[in-house]
Design a protein around this motif. Structure first.
Motif, PDB file in Angstrom:
ATOM      1  N   LEU A 101       4.717  37.296 -18.605  1.00  0.00           N
ATOM      2  CA  LEU A 101       3.637  38.035 -17.963  1.00  0.00           C
ATOM      3  C   LEU A 101       2.431  38.056 -18.895  1.00  0.00           C
ATOM      4  CD1 LEU A 101       5.393  41.213 -16.472  1.00  0.00           C
ATOM      5  CD2 LEU A 101       4.562  39.212 -15.221  1.00  0.00           C
ATOM      6  N   GLN A 102       1.270  37.841 -18.327  1.00  0.00           N
ATOM      7  CA  GLN A 102       0.052  38.002 -19.098  1.00  0.00           C
ATOM      8  C   GLN A 102      -0.373  39.471 -19.051  1.00  0.00           C
ATOM      9  OE1 GLN A 102      -2.828  35.317 -17.464  1.00  0.00           O
ATOM     10  NE2 GLN A 102      -1.996  33.524 -18.531  1.00  0.00           N
ATOM     11  N   VAL A 103      -0.744  40.000 -20.201  1.00  0.00           N
ATOM     12  CA  VAL A 103      -1.133  41.408 -20.308  1.00  0.00           C
ATOM     13  C   VAL A 103      -2.460  41.493 -21.035  1.00  0.00           C
ATOM     14  CG1 VAL A 103      -0.514  43.675 -21.218  1.00  0.00           C
ATOM     15  CG2 VAL A 103       1.271  42.184 -20.305  1.00  0.00           C
ATOM     16  N   ASN A 104      -3.438  42.044 -20.378  1.00  0.00           N
ATOM     17  CA  ASN A 104      -4.755  42.192 -20.988  1.00  0.00           C
ATOM     18  C   ASN A 104      -4.686  43.073 -22.224  1.00  0.00           C
ATOM     19  OD1 ASN A 104      -6.045  40.633 -19.074  1.00  0.00           O
ATOM     20  ND2 ASN A 104      -6.477  42.367 -17.724  1.00  0.00           N
ATOM     21  N   GLY A 105      -5.355  42.669 -23.268  1.00  0.00           N
ATOM     22  CA  GLY A 105      -5.467  43.485 -24.470  1.00  0.00           C
ATOM     23  C   GLY A 105      -4.575  43.056 -25.611  1.00  0.00           C
ATOM     24  N   LEU A 106      -3.519  42.304 -25.337  1.00  0.00           N
ATOM     25  CA  LEU A 106      -2.637  41.845 -26.412  1.00  0.00           C
ATOM     26  C   LEU A 106      -3.352  40.833 -27.292  1.00  0.00           C
ATOM     27  CD1 LEU A 106       0.846  41.330 -24.685  1.00  0.00           C
ATOM     28  CD2 LEU A 106       0.206  43.122 -26.305  1.00  0.00           C
ATOM     29  N   GLN A 107      -3.004  40.863 -28.588  1.00  0.00           N
ATOM     30  CA  GLN A 107      -3.553  39.899 -29.535  1.00  0.00           C
ATOM     31  C   GLN A 107      -2.601  38.741 -29.793  1.00  0.00           C
ATOM     32  OE1 GLN A 107      -6.799  40.318 -30.604  1.00  0.00           O
ATOM     33  NE2 GLN A 107      -6.635  41.948 -29.064  1.00  0.00           N
ATOM     34  N   ALA A 108      -1.309  38.950 -29.526  1.00  0.00           N
ATOM     35  CA  ALA A 108      -0.295  37.923 -29.772  1.00  0.00           C
ATOM     36  C   ALA A 108       0.872  38.186 -28.824  1.00  0.00           C
ATOM     37  CB  ALA A 108       0.168  37.957 -31.233  1.00  0.00           C
ATOM     38  N   PRO A 109       1.738  37.184 -28.624  1.00  0.00           N
ATOM     39  CA  PRO A 109       2.880  37.400 -27.724  1.00  0.00           C
ATOM     40  C   PRO A 109       3.801  38.517 -28.224  1.00  0.00           C
ATOM     41  CG  PRO A 109       2.539  35.059 -28.122  1.00  0.00           C
ATOM     42  CD  PRO A 109       1.643  35.787 -29.081  1.00  0.00           C
ATOM     43  N   GLY A 919      21.662  40.879 -25.401  1.00  0.00           N
ATOM     44  CA  GLY A 919      20.597  40.992 -24.412  1.00  0.00           C
ATOM     45  C   GLY A 919      20.954  40.349 -23.090  1.00  0.00           C
ATOM     46  N   VAL A 920      20.400  40.920 -22.044  1.00  0.00           N
ATOM     47  CA  VAL A 920      20.607  40.401 -20.692  1.00  0.00           C
ATOM     48  C   VAL A 920      19.332  39.763 -20.161  1.00  0.00           C
ATOM     49  CG1 VAL A 920      21.124  41.049 -18.315  1.00  0.00           C
ATOM     50  CG2 VAL A 920      22.438  42.058 -20.184  1.00  0.00           C
ATOM     51  N   ASP A 921      18.197  40.419 -20.394  1.00  0.00           N
ATOM     52  CA  ASP A 921      16.908  39.921 -19.928  1.00  0.00           C
ATOM     53  C   ASP A 921      15.947  39.784 -21.103  1.00  0.00           C
ATOM     54  OD1 ASP A 921      17.523  39.811 -17.178  1.00  0.00           O
ATOM     55  OD2 ASP A 921      17.114  41.950 -16.958  1.00  0.00           O
ATOM     56  N   MET A 922      15.110  38.758 -21.071  1.00  0.00           N
ATOM     57  CA  MET A 922      14.046  38.610 -22.060  1.00  0.00           C
ATOM     58  C   MET A 922      12.730  38.395 -21.317  1.00  0.00           C
ATOM     59  SD  MET A 922      13.600  36.131 -25.392  1.00  0.00           S
ATOM     60  CE  MET A 922      13.108  34.637 -24.544  1.00  0.00           C
ATOM     61  N   LEU A 923      11.767  39.260 -21.606  1.00  0.00           N
ATOM     62  CA  LEU A 923      10.437  39.179 -21.031  1.00  0.00           C
ATOM     63  C   LEU A 923       9.447  38.919 -22.157  1.00  0.00           C
ATOM     64  CD1 LEU A 923       8.548  39.666 -18.512  1.00  0.00           C
ATOM     65  CD2 LEU A 923       8.437  42.059 -19.271  1.00  0.00           C
ATOM     66  N   THR A 924       8.580  37.927 -21.972  1.00  0.00           N
ATOM     67  CA  THR A 924       7.548  37.641 -22.954  1.00  0.00           C
ATOM     68  C   THR A 924       6.206  38.087 -22.388  1.00  0.00           C
ATOM     69  OG1 THR A 924       8.777  35.749 -23.810  1.00  0.00           O
ATOM     70  CG2 THR A 924       6.429  35.879 -24.352  1.00  0.00           C
ATOM     71  N   LEU A 925       5.553  38.988 -23.111  1.00  0.00           N
ATOM     72  CA  LEU A 925       4.218  39.439 -22.735  1.00  0.00           C
ATOM     73  C   LEU A 925       3.213  38.637 -23.550  1.00  0.00           C
ATOM     74  CD1 LEU A 925       4.815  43.315 -22.778  1.00  0.00           C
ATOM     75  CD2 LEU A 925       5.119  41.715 -20.871  1.00  0.00           C
ATOM     76  N   THR A 926       2.277  38.000 -22.888  1.00  0.00           N
ATOM     77  CA  THR A 926       1.332  37.135 -23.581  1.00  0.00           C
ATOM     78  C   THR A 926      -0.095  37.616 -23.361  1.00  0.00           C
ATOM     79  OG1 THR A 926       1.198  35.651 -21.678  1.00  0.00           O
ATOM     80  CG2 THR A 926       2.855  35.149 -23.339  1.00  0.00           C
ATOM     81  N   PRO A 927      -0.987  37.320 -24.310  1.00  0.00           N
ATOM     82  CA  PRO A 927      -2.389  37.720 -24.144  1.00  0.00           C
ATOM     83  C   PRO A 927      -3.012  37.076 -22.901  1.00  0.00           C
ATOM     84  CG  PRO A 927      -1.948  37.069 -26.404  1.00  0.00           C
ATOM     85  CD  PRO A 927      -0.736  36.693 -25.617  1.00  0.00           C
TER      86      PRO A 927
END
Length: 927
Positions: A101-109, A919-927
């Protein structure tokens, strides 16, 4: 509010929003798990035998039969459509827990790993990204809970639930106290780094809100739209997190109830000594305080100004000296008690708000390192008050110092309780006296201060009501303290009195104002972040110095091998005021016109009690007195009386004496202990009285063979609880106002311990029986007989049918979807089935009920359980009372509830490699 079937209202955002029709990025759409066995449905069976002529199906004409079949098919289609629509609408808010998911405001994943219970662990390169991601995830899982809390804490509940008298009353009190205004002032006091992290958290919440329409945030918004036009939820502000701290501190404030109850008891008893008999000193319980003077790291400061107000007036002195508790004052105090009771509870329930926290030295543990256990006793709610989470900087440094996991509150960044690589900590309510009520004399727009009259300060508030007319409120303050006794429109009943030397037309009204440590801006937010990064006893002490409210007992254990205790929170300093016949130490309402009763500042942080590695080899904080009375700085006269802590002490001592090393399983067994103190203190007296043989003595025979365990299948447990209720009723209800009748807690057991040795104590006598003086044995006998009759009516004539679990039940209710105003299918969807729980008011497993309520329904208890093995952090355990998610359709809405009820736990994993493996799920939040 948008049409729930219309997606056009949603914000278009590139790739940041998962497609609601695409389950590849979502958690499995499954129905909520049931936590109790459901009644099995019998398989469809023919009602009669097909071989019997009388059982043959009636004949229908062709057209009629076809019409009937068509109607049934149509009904089935309608039911399927409705069911499918309901499923779509309730599952629509479920968030993505895997993928990108892309998330506004992040500087790094940022990486988010979730385990089988849906608990997230967050890994980020910077502290700003860490807390931004935490805000995003909290909004994913619990945004409606966050929104509901901030509206309650801001005095704006009526804006979302509409023209509800209870909501308007709560808003009126909260606006009078000014929580949000204080939170705004507080933000400017915080360290720059803390403000940065609060803003990052808010940015994360808002990044999620920007991607979703209200009905895709939470199903509650869809339900509310049927009642009121609430509009879209507002964006999150850093102040929203701080105002939530005010609500938490309000529910955990100490002594205010005892202070009011002393005054209201005096209204009928008219005798200070008799009132004080109902509030015995902690030592009367025979239990052990948290610390002994020799445990303290700093020398006792007995000359502190905070110690000199601890005088208790005698009745003779009270008759001869000034007493500001006149009839008019007592009326105003009763109104004040009514006013504070209208603030919506979010986490606490009066005196039942407490905890068990204990730490054991490594010399007694299996790992050779310290062990820490904590189970806060809060109001039991759905969703649970707590969220579980891990917050991990990928590289720990001064700029990103967090590598921590544990329990926090949705709406506030960081964690409240947990472990990091160097230290684990738990909290227990300190029960310090942090509130005082002041009786004010009001004449028109003036308040009496000494011999002068000064203007009352006022400001105006407007309470908006969804679907209703706004409510205008004038907030008045005296000496900077909000006046609370008349905020609910009770001015017309306020008693008046002539002021000495005034003309007959110049009448003074009595009012009651409140001072509370959290009404001044503080730095608790700084303290929470400092605790999350703490690694040593000195770090804990520094964090505690910033902790303003609520006052807390911090119990901790370090990887270096230390166990420790640290008292935290602002403590008012009070001075003795000569000439009064009641104490002026804050245990009774103060005289507002007497300037000397005003607080003299705060107890210096360095004088707060703290200890390290006491000789016992363990530390137990369960809301009991910190030190013996008269030792150390004055914190309060009103404590938990220590029956839970004493039982923990007994179990730890037995384990140590047995030579068996203490493990997390040992600690969990202690946390779930259900032995009542009743057999020790009350049952011998109940068995000593003569009860008519046969029917009326059946209960007494149960007590004779009862093992003292408050088990769900125990007949002795339910008979004791019923007898305890009647004993309190027969002893005290004739002498006390209805609002202060005994709730059955530790104070009342301590009172009865003393009275059981005094057969002719005046409280045994029933004032309603003329020319008859009851004594102890008569009241005990009546209690046994009344309990037998009551259980016969409520359950069965046969004692073999009685069980504690049949009456001692937990019924969780969602605050919006689960109320009686909702249709049954909605309530059934949001509320778990009621369930029997073991334990009781005074057991370590404190599933509390109210003896004045006429039922044994559970209102509070262990809201979570955590045990940390500092030497083997991945062997630690935890469990939440419901689940990780606030969405009723989520599989994690209540999937931990069954284990919590059974006293079971889950692995509390800490190191990243182990977390990844589980772990069961892994979500990556990206800038």
């Amino acid at each position: 509010m948008e049409n729930p079937a219309d997606n056009s209202a949603e914000s278009p955002v590139d790739n940041t929003v998962e497609n609601p029709a695409d389950n590849s990025a979502e958690s499995p759409a499954v129905e909520p798990q049931q936590d109790s066995p459901q009644p099995s449905q019998p398989a469809a069976q023919p009602t009669t035998s097909p071989t019997t002529p009388a059982a043959q199906e009636p004949r229908h004409s062709g057209p009629a039969r076809r019409a009937l079949v068509a109607a049934l098919v149509a009904l089935a289609v309608v039911a399927a459509v409705l069911g499918g629509t309901a499923r779509y609408l309730t599952h629509r808010p479920l968030p993505a827990t895997a993928g990108n998911l892309q998330v506004n405001g992040l500087q790094a994943p940022v990486t988010v790993l979730r385990d089988k219970q849906g608990v997230p662990r967050v890994y980020a390169d910077s502290a700003e990204d860490l807390f931004l991601a935490q805000g995003f995830i909290h909004a994913q899982d619990r945004f409606f809970e966050m929104d509901y809390r901030r509206m309650v804490a801001s005095g704006r509940l009526a804006e979302i639930v509409g023209d509800d008298p209870a909501a308007i009353a709560s808003d009126t009190m909260v606006r009078t106290l000014g929580w949000r205004r204080i939170a705004h002032d507080e933000f400017d006091l915080l360290a720059p780094q803390t403000r940065t992290w609060l803003r990052a958290y808010a940015d994360g919440v808002n990044a999620y809100l920007a991607t979703r329409s209200p009905s895709r945030l939470a199903v509650e918004y869809l339900a509310l739209s049927d009642l009121v036009a609430t509009g879209d939820p507002e964006m999150w502000e850093p102040v929203d997190s701080l105002v939530w701290l005010k609500a938490m501190a309000w529910d955990m404030r100490g002594n205010y109830q005892d202070e009011l109850y002393r005054a209201l008891s005096y209204s009928t008893l008219q005798d200070v000594d008799l009132v004080e008999e109902l509030f015995p000193p902690f030592e009367a319980s025979g239990n052990t305080p948290i610390l002994q003077p020799g445990d303290l790291l700093a020398p006792l400061n007995v000359s502190s100004a905070n110690t000199v107000g601890r005088t208790v007036g005698s009745r003779a002195a009270g008759d001869a000296q000034r007493n500001h508790l006149t009839t008019g004052a007592l009326t105003a105090l009763s109104q004040a008690r009514e006013a504070v009771s209208h603030v919506s509870r979010l986490v606490g329930y009066g005196d039942a708000t407490g905890s068990n926290a204990f730490a054991v030295s490594g010399e007694h543990t299996a790992s050779g390192a310290p062990l820490l256990a904590n189970d806060p006793h809060l109001a039991l709610t759905i969703p649970s008050p707590w969220t579980q989470m891990g917050l991990h900087c990928t590289t720990v440094s001064a700029e990103c110092p967090f590598d921590v996991a544990g329990f926090g509150f949705a709406g506030f960044p960081g964690l409240m309780i947990g472990q990091n690589a160097d230290l684990s900590w738990g909290l227990a309510n300190l029960r310090a006296d942090v509130t005082d009520f002041f009786v004010e004399q009001i004449r028109g727009d003036n308040v009496r201060q000494g011999n002068a009259w000064e203007p009352v300060s006022t400001h105006h508030e407007t309470i908006s009501v969804a679907g209703g007319d706004p409510v205008e409120l004038t907030v008045r303050t005296a000496g900077g303290r909000p006046i609370i006794s008349d905020v609910l429109g009770q001015e017309d009943t306020t008693a008046v009195a002539h002021s000495p030397g005034a003309s007959p037309s110049a009448l003074n009204q009595y009012a009651v104002s409140l001072d509370w440590t959290a009404l001044s801006p503080g730095t608790t937010a700084d303290a929470i972040f400092a605790l999350n990064a703490a690694g040593s006893p000195e770090d804990v002490q520094a964090a505690a110095a910033a902790f303003s409210a609520p006052a807390q007992a911090i119990v901790f254990a370090t990887a270096a091998g230390d166990i420790g205790f640290q008292a935290a929170g602002r403590i008012p300093q009070r001075a003795k005021v000569p000439g009064y016949g009641i104490p002026t130490d804050g245990s009774w309402p103060q005289d507002g016109q007497e300037t000397a009763t005003r607080w003299q500042g705060w107890l210096p942080a360095e004088q707060m009690p703290r200890a390290l590695n006491p000789s016992d080899g363990f530390i137990i904080a369960a809301n009991q007195a910190v030190l013996p009375t008269g030792k150390g700085p004055f914190l309060s006269r009103d404590w938990d009386y220590g029956f839970r802590s004493e039982r923990v002490r007994t179990l730890l001592t037995e384990a140590i004496d047995s030579g068996e090393p203490i493990t997390p399983a040992t600690a969990n067994t202690i946390q779930t202990d259900i032995l009542s103190p009743g057999p020790t203190y009350v049952v011998p007296a109940l068995l000593s009285v003569d009860v008519p043989s046969g029917f009326e003595s059946d209960g007494q025979r149960l007590l004779r063979h009862w093992d003292g365990l408050m088990a769900t299948d125990s007949a002795g447990a339910v008979f004791f609880a019923e007898t305890w209720h009647h004993l309190l009723q027969l002893t005290f209800w004739d002498e006390l106002p209805a609002k202060v009748r005994p709730d059955g807690g530790g104070r009342w057991l301590t009172v009865l311990i003393g009275m059981l040795e005094a057969h002719e104590d005046p409280f045994w006598d029933d004032r309603s029986t003329l020319n008859v003086v009851e004594t102890r044995d008569e009241v005990l006998r009546q209690s046994l007989v009344a309990a037998r009759q009551s259980l016969t009516q409520r359950v069965s004539k046969n004692p073999a049918d009685w069980t504690w679990g049949a009456l001692h039940q937990l019924e969780l209710q969602h605050p919006v979807l689960g109320t009686d105003t909702r249709p049954f299918p909605v309530r059934h969807f949001a509320n778990p089935p009621s369930v029997a729980l073991p334990g009781s008011i005074l057991t370590v497993n404190a599933t509390s009920w109210d003896a004045t309520a006429g039922s044994f329904a559970i209102h509070s208890g262990p809201s979570m359980r955590m045990v940390v093995d500092v030497g083997r952090p991945n062997a630690s355990t935890w469990v939440n009372s419901t689940g990780a998610s606030g969405h009723p359709a989520s599989p994690h809405y209540r999937d931990q509830m069954h284990s919590w009820i059974a006293g079971e736990t889950y692995p509390f994993l800490f190191t990243r490699t182990i977390v990844e493996r589980a772990g069961v799920d892994m979500l990556t939040l990206t800038p």
